[in-house]
Design an enzyme around this catalytic site. Structure first.
Site, PDB file in Angstrom:
ATOM      1  CB  CYS A   8      39.049  49.876  80.868  1.00  0.00           C
ATOM      2  SG  CYS A   8      39.899  49.343  82.327  1.00  0.00           S
ATOM      3  CE  LYS A  11      41.184  45.892  80.675  1.00  0.00           C
ATOM      4  NZ  LYS A  11      40.796  46.199  81.994  1.00  0.00           N
ATOM      5  CG  ASP A  60      37.443  45.746  80.765  1.00  0.00           C
ATOM      6  OD1 ASP A  60      38.159  44.720  80.206  1.00  0.00           O
ATOM      7  OD2 ASP A  60      38.004  46.267  81.673  1.00  0.00           O
TER       8      ASP A  60
HETATM    9  C1  VGL Z   1      37.642  49.168  85.202  1.00  0.00           C
HETATM   10  C2  VGL Z   1      37.851  50.335  87.374  1.00  0.00           C
HETATM   11  C3  VGL Z   1      38.308  49.173  87.758  1.00  0.00           C
HETATM   12  C4  VGL Z   1      37.088  49.498  83.972  1.00  0.00           C
HETATM   13  C5  VGL Z   1      38.374  48.209  85.342  1.00  0.00           C
HETATM   14  O1  VGL Z   1      36.820  48.358  83.015  1.00  0.00           O
HETATM   15  O2  VGL Z   1      37.076  50.530  83.253  1.00  0.00           O
HETATM   16  N1  VGL Z   1      37.519  50.303  85.883  1.00  0.00           N
HETATM   17  N2  VGL Z   1      38.662  47.892  86.722  1.00  0.00           N
END
Ligand code: VGL
Ligand code: ZN
Length: 204
Positions: free
Chosen positions: A156, A111, A13
Site C-alpha cells: 500500500c 479503501k 494502514d
Molecule cells: C495491504 C495487502 C493487502 C497493505 C493491504 O496495506 O499494504 N497489503 N491489503
C-alpha cells in the site's frame, strides 16, 4: 520541519491486522506507531488510510476455490496476490493500532471496499482506473507535497507513493516509519519502482 499548509502526512494502514498477532502481520509493523505519532507534530494536514474490506472480498484466498494465501490469481483487471482474510469492515483487525494517534487527522480514507477490486493505492483501486477521491481532496486543499509512512512498504505504501508521484505531487517515503511484507523480493522491487518514479526515499 514540515509545518506548511502545502504539506500532508499520509499514514497508510496502521491497523491491527498488519501488526504482530494480526491476520496479515507485517514483521515489526507495530514499530511504526511511535515514530508516526512523533512525526504528526510537524504536519498541519494529516490523513489516515484504512484497509476496509467487506466479508468475502475477492482479494481473500478464502473467496476462491482451491487457493491458499499468497497464491496469485488472474482478476479481470490483472494479476492479484491472494491474502488471508484481513481488515474486515468493523472487525478489531481493521481498527487502527490502539496507540496510533488519530485525533489530529483531517481525513480517514477507507479503501478496498469494493468486493470485486482490491485497492493497494490510496488514489486508485487495483484496476488502476477507479479513483478514491484523494487526489481531488488534496488538490482542493492546495496540498502539493506528501510524506508517506505506514504499512506495508511494498504494497500500500508503494502503490500510493507511485500513484501520487505520477499525479504530480512531490512525494517522500520515510522508511523509518514503514515496514514491509517482503514477498518474493517485493521490497526491493518496490524501492526500485518508487525511485524510478522520483519518490524521495528517506531512512534507507
Ligand atoms: C495491504 C495487502 C493487502 C497493505 C493491504 O496495506 O499494504 N497489503 N491489503
Ligand atoms: Zn487488503
Amino acid at each position: 520541519m514540515d509545518i506548511s499548509v502545502h504539506h500532508a502526512l499520509i499514514i497508510i494502514d496502521v491497523q491491527n491486522d498488519f501488526c504482530p498477532g494480526g491476520a496479515l502481520a507485517v514483521p515489526g509493523g507495530d514499530a511504526v506507531v511511535a515514530p508516526i505519532n512523533q512525526m504528526q507534530q510537524a504536519f498541519s494536514h494529516i490523513i489516515l488510510t484504512q484497509d476496509w474490506h467487506p466479508v468475502g472480498h475477492s482479494s481473500f484466498a478464502s473467496s476462491h476455490d482451491n487457493k491458499s494465501p499468497y497464491d496469485m490469481v488472474e482478476m479481470p483487471y490483472g494479476p492479484q496476490v491472494l491474502w488471508p482474510d484481513h481488515c474486515v469492515q468493523g472487525s478489531d483487525g481493521a481498527a487502527f493500532h490502539k496507540d496510533l494517534e488519530t485525533v489530529r487527522a483531517d481525513l480517514i480514507l477507507r479503501k478496498g471496499t469494493n468486493r470485486e477490486i482490491d485497492s493497494y493505492s490510496a488514489f486508485f483501486e487495483n484496476d488502476r482506473q477507479t479513483a478514491t477521491g484523494l487526489e481531488g481532496y488534496l488538490r482542493e486543499r492546495g496540498i502539493i507535497s506528501l510524506r508517506l509512512v505506514g504499512l506495508a512498504t511494498d504494497f500500500c505504501v508503494r502503490y500510493s507513493a507511485v500513484d501520487a508521484a505520477k499525479l504530480g505531487f512531490d512525494v517522500t517515503v520515510d522508511l523509518s516509519a514503514c515496514r514491509a511484507i517482503d514477498l518474493d523480493g517485493s521490497l526491493a522491487e518496490a524501492l526500485e519502482d518508487m525511485r524510478r518514479h522520483n519518490v524521495s526515499i528517506l531512512g534507507a
